[in-house]
Design an enzyme around this catalytic site. Structure first.
Site, short mmCIF file in Angstrom:
data_model
loop_
_atom_site.label_atom_id
_atom_site.label_comp_id
_atom_site.label_asym_id
_atom_site.label_seq_id
_atom_site.Cartn_x
_atom_site.Cartn_y
_atom_site.Cartn_z
N LYS A 72 -77.12 105.68 -23.46
CA LYS A 72 -78.21 106.25 -24.26
C LYS A 72 -78.13 107.77 -24.23
CE LYS A 72 -83.28 106.00 -24.74
NZ LYS A 72 -84.53 105.41 -24.23
N SER A 86 -87.64 103.15 -27.58
CA SER A 86 -86.76 104.20 -28.04
C SER A 86 -85.27 103.89 -27.88
CB SER A 86 -87.09 105.49 -27.27
OG SER A 86 -86.80 105.32 -25.89
N SER A 136 -89.62 100.93 -23.67
CA SER A 136 -88.45 101.31 -24.48
C SER A 136 -87.15 100.60 -24.13
CB SER A 136 -88.24 102.82 -24.41
OG SER A 136 -89.25 103.49 -25.12
#
Length: 494
Positions: free
Chosen positions: A78, A158, A182
């Site tokens: 990420k 997210s 998330s």
């Protein structure tokens, strides 16, 4: 062998150790899959040269017999994790051009274990969002579709790029972070497994901060066994993070027996929300029955302060974000606005932050600054902190009464179309309704895919565990996974 990129971590580990395949072959298969999946918007900073270099080193370790579980396993990282010499932007224009001179502790742990980084993955800007629509790179897209429709759906947020990449077999697993859901919400939207460990289990050092008392890293994987394998490597005590816990990390995979006889599973009445879709209700009931059939005792429980969780979260998280994001000012690194003649440092701050931050980030900074301001600190921020303490106490009392894990839906719906809810921030914030309590209380939570809705989209169930008992939580999730038998994959259209 089958397409190498479709393997789980456990399958790849076995194939690498027996010599059926090599880290180099596995990495090339994933790089090829990622190159052909531009329509998903998952990878935003590919690192093929680094991946090949790491794969070569992994093959040498495998040959020598010095091979940890993740040695040679290709992962996506990420964009919130700082990776040395590789763009780390947190999906924000304000960090354009930022290449850290250091490695986050979590990625260092993974690389020390021989893992291969394919590249950085898309996400909501500064991890603020539930649909991956606030990214400076553009949207990440869910590989799943409704029946034969071509409508682009959200992969959740997210960690949307991570979820899309794992679900579409672009990598064997990915890192995610979870501040209010998330990891778990995108996992549920894309039919994969995602675990948020206990706050303090994984070091936050080198992860771009959103809300420091809530953020926690975790793995996003194809199944529960992979989550157990990857989580063990990600966890460690880190003196560089004052909130990192000095607690031994057990072998989570060894704890996956599937035996949950005598375990007590709590069903909280407060999670039965008005207007919850029938499919979510049915999934929850089916999951309860599956755990009961596996030998668990089902107990109705009450978490009375749940209804205050979302408002408390959306006071505490923006307040911490307002403080954390004050450092992005155009002085030391990242974007700096072009200044007019006569502009001073104040104008530089204002213009840089106005240009660099997206609308959602600005909204949360303003909310956070407001609730921390002199006249409102007690009315909002301190009150939210007191509510947080009550939410944690609810969980403590339930666990003290003998409950081993709590079963809830992971999300209030299946994946929705991109663009649908972005005009109404409150509607978007409601996506976190089942997940934020876990962050506020610092508990471990896992999302497991448990079925499909009428339109063929995946739905997830959430299990919440006792603090520091991720092994026990993963075992309960393993029993649920086996009972649900979820094996569906998205039909390839990208």
């Amino acid at each position: 062998m089958t397409d190498l990129n479709t393997l789980t971590i456990a399958q790849a580990r076995d194939a690498l150790r027996t010599g059926e395949t090599s880290a180099a072959e596995l990495t090339e298969a994933c790089l090829k899959a990622a190159e052909g999946a531009g329509a998903l918007g998952a990878f935003v900073h590919p690192t093929p040269d680094l991946a090949r270099e790491q794969a070569k080193a992994a093959d040498a370790r495998l040959k020598d017999g010095d091979a940890p579980d993740l040695c040679g396993v290709p992962l996506g990282i990420k964009d919130l994790f700082c990776t040395k010499g590789v763009a780390s932007q947190a999906a924000s224009a304000i960090l354009e051009g930022f290449r850290p001179e250091y490695e986050s502790t979590v990625t260092q742990n993974l690389f020390d274990a021989g893992a291969v980084m394919l590249g950085k993955l898309n996400m909501d800007e500064f991890a603020m969002g539930s649909s991956n629509e606030t990214s400076t790179y553009g949207n990440a897209v869910n590989p799943w579709r409704r029946g034969n429709e071509e409508t682009a759906l959200t992969p959740g947020g997210s960690s949307g790029g991570s979820a899309a990449a794992v679900a579409a077999d672009l990598c064997l697993a990915a890192t995610g972070t979870d501040t209010g859901g998330s990891i778990r919400q995108p996992a549920a939207f894309t039919g994969i497994t995602g675990i948020k460990p206990t706050y303090g289990r994984c070091s936050r050092w080198g992860i771009v901060a959103f809300a420091s008392s809530l953020d926690q890293a975790g793995p996003m994987t194809k199944d529960v066994r992979d989550a157990a394998i990857m989580l063990r490597t990600m966890c460690s005590h880190d003196p560089k993070d004052s909130t990192s816990a000095d607690i031994p990390v057990p072998d989570f995979e060894a704890m996956l027996t599937g035996d949950i006889k005598g375990k007590v599973i709590g069903i909280p009445k407060e999670y039965r929300m008005d207007g919850m879709p029938e499919e979510i209700e049915k999934l929850w009931a089916d999951g309860t029955e599956m755990l009961k059939s596996a030998g668990a005792e089902i107990r109705d429980i009450s978490l009375p302060h749940t209804k205050y969780a979302l408002p408390a979260y959306y006071v505490i998280a923006p307040a911490e974000a307002s403080s954390n994001l004050a450092r992005y000012d155009g002085v030391r690194y990242g974007h700096r606005a072009k200044l007019a003649q006569g502009d001073g440092i104040t104008e530089m701050y204002e213009k840089t932050r106005a240009e660099g931050f997206g609308d959602e980030v600005k909204r949360r900074i303003m909310i956070g600054t407001y609730v921390l301001s002199a006249g409102f600190y007690d009315a909002y921020y301190n009150r939210a902190r007191r509510v947080r303490a009550l939410i944690k106490r609810d969980f403590d009392e339930v666990f003290a009464a003998g409950v081993d894990a709590i079963l809830t839906p992971a999300t209030p719906s299946a994946a929705f179309e991109l663009g649908r809810e972005s005009d109404d921030p409150v509607e978007m914030y409601l996506n976190d309704v089942f997940t934020v309590t876990v962050n506020l209380a610092g508990l471990p939570g896992i999302s497991v895919p448990a079925g499909l809705d009428a339109q063929g989209l995946p739905l997830g169930l959430q299990l919440i565990g006792r603090p520091w008992e991720e092994g026990d939580l993963l075992n309960t999730a393993y029993a649920l996974e086996q009972a649900a038998g979820f094996v569906a994959k998205p039909a390839k259209w990208w």
